[in-house]
Design a protein around this motif. Structure first.
Motif, short mmCIF file in Angstrom:
data_model
loop_
_atom_site.label_atom_id
_atom_site.label_comp_id
_atom_site.label_asym_id
_atom_site.label_seq_id
_atom_site.Cartn_x
_atom_site.Cartn_y
_atom_site.Cartn_z
N ALA A 1 0.85 -1.20 0.00
CA ALA A 1 0.00 0.00 0.00
C ALA A 1 0.88 1.25 0.00
CB ALA A 1 -0.92 0.00 1.21
N LEU A 2 1.88 1.27 0.88
CA LEU A 2 2.78 2.42 0.91
C LEU A 2 3.48 2.58 -0.44
CD1 LEU A 2 4.17 1.92 4.53
CD2 LEU A 2 2.92 3.93 3.70
N ALA B 1 1.22 3.98 -2.99
CA ALA B 1 0.96 5.40 -2.72
C ALA B 1 2.21 6.26 -2.91
CB ALA B 1 0.42 5.56 -1.29
N ALA C 1 8.35 2.38 3.90
CA ALA C 1 8.76 2.13 5.28
C ALA C 1 9.49 0.79 5.30
CB ALA C 1 7.56 2.11 6.21
N ASP D 1 4.16 -2.61 13.31
CA ASP D 1 2.84 -1.99 13.28
C ASP D 1 1.73 -3.04 13.20
OD1 ASP D 1 3.30 0.74 13.49
OD2 ASP D 1 3.52 1.05 11.33
N ARG E 1 1.29 -4.76 16.56
CA ARG E 1 0.66 -3.83 17.52
C ARG E 1 -0.84 -3.71 17.25
NH1 ARG E 1 5.28 0.60 16.58
NH2 ARG E 1 6.61 0.18 18.39
N TRP F 1 -4.29 2.22 5.66
CA TRP F 1 -3.60 2.38 4.37
C TRP F 1 -4.41 3.27 3.43
CZ3 TRP F 1 -6.90 0.78 0.72
CH2 TRP F 1 -7.77 -0.28 1.02
N ASP G 1 -3.97 6.90 4.74
CA ASP G 1 -2.61 7.32 4.37
C ASP G 1 -2.55 7.69 2.88
OD1 ASP G 1 0.54 7.10 4.97
OD2 ASP G 1 0.11 6.06 3.08
N GLY G 2 -3.12 6.85 2.05
CA GLY G 2 -3.08 7.09 0.60
C GLY G 2 -3.81 8.37 0.23
N VAL H 1 -4.86 1.05 17.72
CA VAL H 1 -3.53 1.50 17.31
C VAL H 1 -3.51 1.86 15.83
CG1 VAL H 1 -1.11 0.85 17.17
CG2 VAL H 1 -2.54 -0.10 18.98
N PRO I 1 -1.07 2.71 12.61
CA PRO I 1 0.32 2.36 12.30
C PRO I 1 1.24 3.59 12.27
CG PRO I 1 -1.19 1.43 10.65
CD PRO I 1 -2.00 2.36 11.51
N GLN I 2 2.40 3.45 12.92
CA GLN I 2 3.37 4.54 12.94
C GLN I 2 3.99 4.77 11.57
OE1 GLN I 2 6.19 4.15 16.17
NE2 GLN I 2 4.57 3.66 17.65
N SER I 3 3.95 3.75 10.71
CA SER I 3 4.58 3.90 9.39
C SER I 3 3.65 4.60 8.39
CB SER I 3 4.99 2.54 8.85
OG SER I 3 3.93 1.62 8.92
N MET I 4 2.46 5.00 8.84
CA MET I 4 1.53 5.68 7.94
C MET I 4 1.21 7.09 8.43
SD MET I 4 -0.90 2.59 6.68
CE MET I 4 -0.12 1.17 5.84
#
Lengths: 232, 232
Positions: A53-54, A57, A61, A69, A72, B184, B187-188, B205, B207-210
């Motif tokens: 997904a990242l 986009a 990461a 993540d 968690r 996701w 974020d996108g 929670v 995600p910290q990566s987003m």
């Protein structure tokens, strides 16, 4: 099983997680922290989903961050679970350093190396973990380069990730073959101009929505035999 | 919970699967065909993984095709399973037409429509299924457009998918807010220049990566209240 021109094939680019390594022991790590073993495949599919997904986009990461993540997010949702999320997540992720290669990998890698193919790895994970995995199996010296997506800063199957790998070993895309257990990886490599070999490892069905592999083999021994036969 | 400029917000772009619809009944469909209910989340994460993989590789396939591929791949791997794969896969996929909206959705949608927001949907699935879902809930007339990724031929979270949605309703990206349960997607949307609202629906929670959401709310009622408060 092959297309023409296999004699021009010089470099084999190996995916690592599940292709070389056996992730099954991570199931026990989920049980260790009080979660069901069957959460492992859900989590791993979700890690790839979020990393892709990242990438889709235009972002990036590291695997470890996305994997953390994911844990968690999933662990607190397990019915009746009440552990320390950070400690439990660390315990699962530490399991990557304990993985071993599939039983067919040593023979397959040695055959391919002896036959003169240049071997490299390209992982969405980290080359440090790849190095530990291959060193433990006594195979690390047979690989020319251990690469990961921190170089191109996009995950496979983005085109740039495969192009980065072939650029590092200075071959043209069509001189390289991506070897993976995951159809999405084979599909991505083919779209980037490489060839693609699918290791089935017990799977029976290749997705119709993805580009069909150049080679399909049960495991790395069988693929090595096919590649060597096509070359000679 | 909000940034500045909320008074310029005109359009709310809703994700559909899991954001408006409750996928829980699909678990029963897995049991109907002799597979464990817990295969549902693994399968769904894998469908998104594979759809995003194609998107990241610059390719496209419809949700139904990727979803069917996923079932064809997973069902034969279920221990002791020996059914008719095509019939079983169809039975699971037919479940999408039977889904209902989450309980908070009707109130939330009506509040937001009454407050003058333009409402549209944008799904990685199909607008036909979206229409059935919203019609059954008596909400379809409150939406200006029902959009899906067959238009831009790339899945969210690719930038082009969000840009397609805002182009269809002729607003600038910053005049639109994506509403989704999936980080996701939020974020996108943010990376494409829209704002993003995360419906937590019990999750704790993000995600910290987003990219962090512009708004975070437990459900659509709570989000509606926050958006209306910011607007007035």
């Amino acid at each position: 099983m092959s297309d023409d021109g296999a004699q021009d094939l010089r470099v084999l680019v190996f995916d690592v997680n599940e292709t070389l390594s056996d992730l099954t022991p991570l199931r026990v790590r989920f049980e260790d922290v009080g979660a069901p073993a069957d959460l492992m495949p859900t989590w791993f599919a979700g890690v790839l989903r979020d990393g892709f997904a990242l990438t889709a986009a235009g972002a990036y990461a590291d695997f470890a961050s996305v994997a953390l993540d994911g844990l968690r997010s999933l662990l607190p949702g397990v019915k009746g679970w009440a552990g320390d999320v950070e400690a439990a997540a660390r315990h699962v992720l530490d399991g990557f350093a304990e993985l071993e290669v599939h039983p067919d990998v040593p023979d397959g890698v040695r055959k391919l190396s002896d036959a003169g193919f240049q071997l490299v790895t390209m992982t969405n994970g980290s080359n440090t973990l790849t190095e530990g995995l291959l060193a433990k199996a006594g195979l690390v010296d047979l690989f020319e380069e251990l690469l990961d997506v921190r170089g191109p800063r996009c995950w496979k199957p983005a085109r740039a990730a495969y192009r980065y790998a072939v650029d590092q070993v200075e071959v043209r895309p069509e001189q390289a073959l991506l070897v993976a257990v995951h159809p999405w990886d084979v599909d991505g490599a083919l779209r980037a101009g490489l060839r693609g070999a699918w290791l089935r490892r017990g799977a029976t069905v290749y997705p119709q929505s993805m580009s069909p592999p150049t080679y399909s083999a049960q495991d790395l021994r069988e693929l090595a035999d096919a590649l060597i036969a096509d070359r000679t």
